[in-house]
Design a protein around this motif. Structure first.
Motif, PDB file in Angstrom:
ATOM      1  N   LEU A 186      13.544  17.366  -6.354  1.00  0.00           N
ATOM      2  CA  LEU A 186      13.363  16.022  -5.820  1.00  0.00           C
ATOM      3  C   LEU A 186      12.346  15.252  -6.650  1.00  0.00           C
ATOM      4  O   LEU A 186      11.286  15.779  -7.006  1.00  0.00           O
ATOM      5  CB  LEU A 186      12.891  16.106  -4.368  1.00  0.00           C
ATOM      6  CG  LEU A 186      12.855  14.801  -3.573  1.00  0.00           C
ATOM      7  CD1 LEU A 186      14.262  14.277  -3.330  1.00  0.00           C
ATOM      8  CD2 LEU A 186      12.136  15.031  -2.243  1.00  0.00           C
ATOM      9  N   ARG A 187      12.670  14.012  -6.977  1.00  0.00           N
ATOM     10  CA  ARG A 187      11.742  13.106  -7.648  1.00  0.00           C
ATOM     11  C   ARG A 187      11.227  12.120  -6.603  1.00  0.00           C
ATOM     12  O   ARG A 187      11.972  11.281  -6.098  1.00  0.00           O
ATOM     13  CB  ARG A 187      12.430  12.365  -8.774  1.00  0.00           C
ATOM     14  CG  ARG A 187      11.692  11.147  -9.305  1.00  0.00           C
ATOM     15  CD  ARG A 187      10.422  11.482 -10.053  1.00  0.00           C
ATOM     16  NE  ARG A 187      10.660  12.059 -11.353  1.00  0.00           N
ATOM     17  CZ  ARG A 187       9.686  12.403 -12.204  1.00  0.00           C
ATOM     18  NH1 ARG A 187       8.416  12.224 -11.857  1.00  0.00           N
ATOM     19  NH2 ARG A 187       9.984  12.942 -13.373  1.00  0.00           N
ATOM     20  N   LEU A 188       9.949  12.224  -6.243  1.00  0.00           N
ATOM     21  CA  LEU A 188       9.364  11.292  -5.278  1.00  0.00           C
ATOM     22  C   LEU A 188       9.140   9.929  -5.924  1.00  0.00           C
ATOM     23  O   LEU A 188       8.927   9.838  -7.138  1.00  0.00           O
ATOM     24  CB  LEU A 188       8.040  11.843  -4.762  1.00  0.00           C
ATOM     25  CG  LEU A 188       8.123  13.130  -3.930  1.00  0.00           C
ATOM     26  CD1 LEU A 188       6.722  13.591  -3.553  1.00  0.00           C
ATOM     27  CD2 LEU A 188       8.968  12.931  -2.694  1.00  0.00           C
ATOM     28  N   PRO A 189       9.170   8.858  -5.133  1.00  0.00           N
ATOM     29  CA  PRO A 189       8.910   7.524  -5.685  1.00  0.00           C
ATOM     30  C   PRO A 189       7.507   7.437  -6.277  1.00  0.00           C
ATOM     31  O   PRO A 189       6.573   8.067  -5.776  1.00  0.00           O
ATOM     32  CB  PRO A 189       9.046   6.599  -4.460  1.00  0.00           C
ATOM     33  CG  PRO A 189       9.835   7.383  -3.460  1.00  0.00           C
ATOM     34  CD  PRO A 189       9.476   8.816  -3.690  1.00  0.00           C
ATOM     35  N   ASP A 190       7.364   6.678  -7.345  1.00  0.00           N
ATOM     36  CA  ASP A 190       6.048   6.477  -7.942  1.00  0.00           C
ATOM     37  C   ASP A 190       5.091   5.897  -6.908  1.00  0.00           C
ATOM     38  O   ASP A 190       5.498   5.095  -6.057  1.00  0.00           O
ATOM     39  CB  ASP A 190       6.142   5.541  -9.142  1.00  0.00           C
ATOM     40  CG  ASP A 190       6.884   6.171 -10.309  1.00  0.00           C
ATOM     41  OD1 ASP A 190       6.868   7.418 -10.392  1.00  0.00           O
ATOM     42  OD2 ASP A 190       7.475   5.432 -11.118  1.00  0.00           O
ATOM     43  N   PRO A 191       3.808   6.265  -6.967  1.00  0.00           N
ATOM     44  CA  PRO A 191       2.846   5.771  -5.974  1.00  0.00           C
ATOM     45  C   PRO A 191       2.821   4.251  -5.845  1.00  0.00           C
ATOM     46  O   PRO A 191       2.603   3.728  -4.762  1.00  0.00           O
ATOM     47  CB  PRO A 191       1.504   6.313  -6.494  1.00  0.00           C
ATOM     48  CG  PRO A 191       1.878   7.555  -7.237  1.00  0.00           C
ATOM     49  CD  PRO A 191       3.202   7.251  -7.884  1.00  0.00           C
ATOM     50  N   GLY A 192       3.047   3.533  -6.942  1.00  0.00           N
ATOM     51  CA  GLY A 192       2.997   2.074  -6.879  1.00  0.00           C
ATOM     52  C   GLY A 192       4.324   1.410  -6.601  1.00  0.00           C
ATOM     53  O   GLY A 192       4.429   0.178  -6.608  1.00  0.00           O
ATOM     54  N   SER A 193       5.352   2.191  -6.310  1.00  0.00           N
ATOM     55  CA  SER A 193       6.685   1.626  -6.102  1.00  0.00           C
ATOM     56  C   SER A 193       6.738   0.780  -4.830  1.00  0.00           C
ATOM     57  O   SER A 193       6.155   1.123  -3.797  1.00  0.00           O
ATOM     58  CB  SER A 193       7.712   2.751  -6.002  1.00  0.00           C
ATOM     59  OG  SER A 193       8.988   2.248  -5.671  1.00  0.00           O
ATOM     60  N   THR A 194       7.461  -0.340  -4.905  1.00  0.00           N
ATOM     61  CA  THR A 194       7.656  -1.199  -3.733  1.00  0.00           C
ATOM     62  C   THR A 194       9.079  -1.076  -3.175  1.00  0.00           C
ATOM     63  O   THR A 194       9.444  -1.781  -2.241  1.00  0.00           O
ATOM     64  CB  THR A 194       7.384  -2.672  -4.100  1.00  0.00           C
ATOM     65  OG1 THR A 194       8.254  -3.063  -5.176  1.00  0.00           O
ATOM     66  CG2 THR A 194       5.938  -2.859  -4.532  1.00  0.00           C
ATOM     67  N   THR A 195       9.857  -0.181  -3.747  1.00  0.00           N
ATOM     68  CA  THR A 195      11.226   0.036  -3.274  1.00  0.00           C
ATOM     69  C   THR A 195      11.202   0.752  -1.932  1.00  0.00           C
ATOM     70  O   THR A 195      10.461   1.725  -1.745  1.00  0.00           O
ATOM     71  CB  THR A 195      12.021   0.880  -4.282  1.00  0.00           C
ATOM     72  OG1 THR A 195      12.028   0.217  -5.545  1.00  0.00           O
ATOM     73  CG2 THR A 195      13.454   1.076  -3.809  1.00  0.00           C
ATOM     74  N   ARG A 196      12.008   0.275  -0.992  1.00  0.00           N
ATOM     75  CA  ARG A 196      12.064   0.894   0.330  1.00  0.00           C
ATOM     76  C   ARG A 196      12.774   2.241   0.230  1.00  0.00           C
ATOM     77  O   ARG A 196      13.923   2.310  -0.207  1.00  0.00           O
ATOM     78  CB  ARG A 196      12.808   0.000   1.311  1.00  0.00           C
ATOM     79  CG  ARG A 196      12.067  -1.277   1.672  1.00  0.00           C
ATOM     80  CD  ARG A 196      12.935  -2.162   2.558  1.00  0.00           C
ATOM     81  NE  ARG A 196      13.301  -1.494   3.797  1.00  0.00           N
ATOM     82  CZ  ARG A 196      12.563  -1.510   4.906  1.00  0.00           C
ATOM     83  NH1 ARG A 196      11.410  -2.145   4.915  1.00  0.00           N
ATOM     84  NH2 ARG A 196      12.974  -0.895   5.987  1.00  0.00           N
TER      85      ARG A 196
END
Length: 216
Positions: A186-196
């Motif tokens: 699994l690739r978690l979203p980047d900490p600064g991502s604003t994607t829901r």
């Protein structure tokens, strides 16, 4: 100070927020994989997994299929086929296991099932502040309905996972897995991502791959 999660409301929030830095089901490669496997010649992304059987993991029913996982140890599930169905089952498996793994297993789950990087580090910092010792309550545990692959290569796959709760509400989790060290992780979203990472839905798309968990 470590907090103890003692009520179902907190557990439900944990099962509905997959963003990096948040704990739960919704908490829920650019790294080259090993081996050849670089032939992305249009595999059938709508072909579901075969040999499906269901096993519970801390209150959530998960699929075990011919495409994986091949083994489970200390809470971590590994060994997924390098196919669209294998990637989808890995996305489902990893998202749930990292979300509900108890205190004595979550570190092993993260080490084996999640791509390393800043997002994984941030998730771990947040997870250590909680204590999960028992299974998710059936009232709040998500039940898998199916999935839809929205982008596939043999290196990286995006999968929407559709779930339902006992109150009838439904949600879709947007996940990504990458081929890393000879397996899907699994690739978690980047900490600064604003994607829901998760959206509430009222209806299921007509073109999902149905993979419906048994009702409790």
């Amino acid at each position: 100070m470590t907090k103890t999660v003692g009520d179902n409301a907190v557990r439900r929030r944990a099962l509905n927020r997959p963003a990096a830095g948040l704990i739960g089901f919704a908490m829920l490669a650019l790294v080259a994989g090993c081996g050849s496997g670089n032939d992305d010649s249009s595999p059938d992304i709508n072909a579901g997994p075969s040999g499906v059987r269901w096993q519970g993991y801390h209150g959530v029913a998960l699929p075990h299929t011919d495409q994986g996982p091949k083994s489970t140890a200390d809470g971590a599930a590994t060994g997924f086929a390098r196919t669209p169905a294998g990637a989808a089952v890995a996305a489902i498996t990893h998202t749930v296991r990292m979300s509900v793994a108890p205190d004595n297993q979550w570190a092993k789950v993260i080490a084996k099932e999640v791509v390393p990087g800043p997002a994984r580090d941030e998730w771990s910092v947040n997870r250590v502040q909680l204590s999960i010792t028992g299974p998710a309550s059936p009232e709040y545990a998500p039940r898998l309905l199916g999935y839809k692959i929205t982008g596939y290569t043999s290196q990286k796959t995006a999968t929407d996972i559709y779930t339902e709760y006992s109150d009838g509400s439904r949600a879709v989790n947007h996940t990504t897995v990458e081929w890393f060290l000879d397996d899907w992780r699994l690739r978690l979203p980047d900490p600064g991502s604003t994607t829901r990472p998760i959206d509430a839905i009222t209806e299921l798309p007509s073109d999902i791959v149905k993979l419906e968990a048994p009702k409790p």
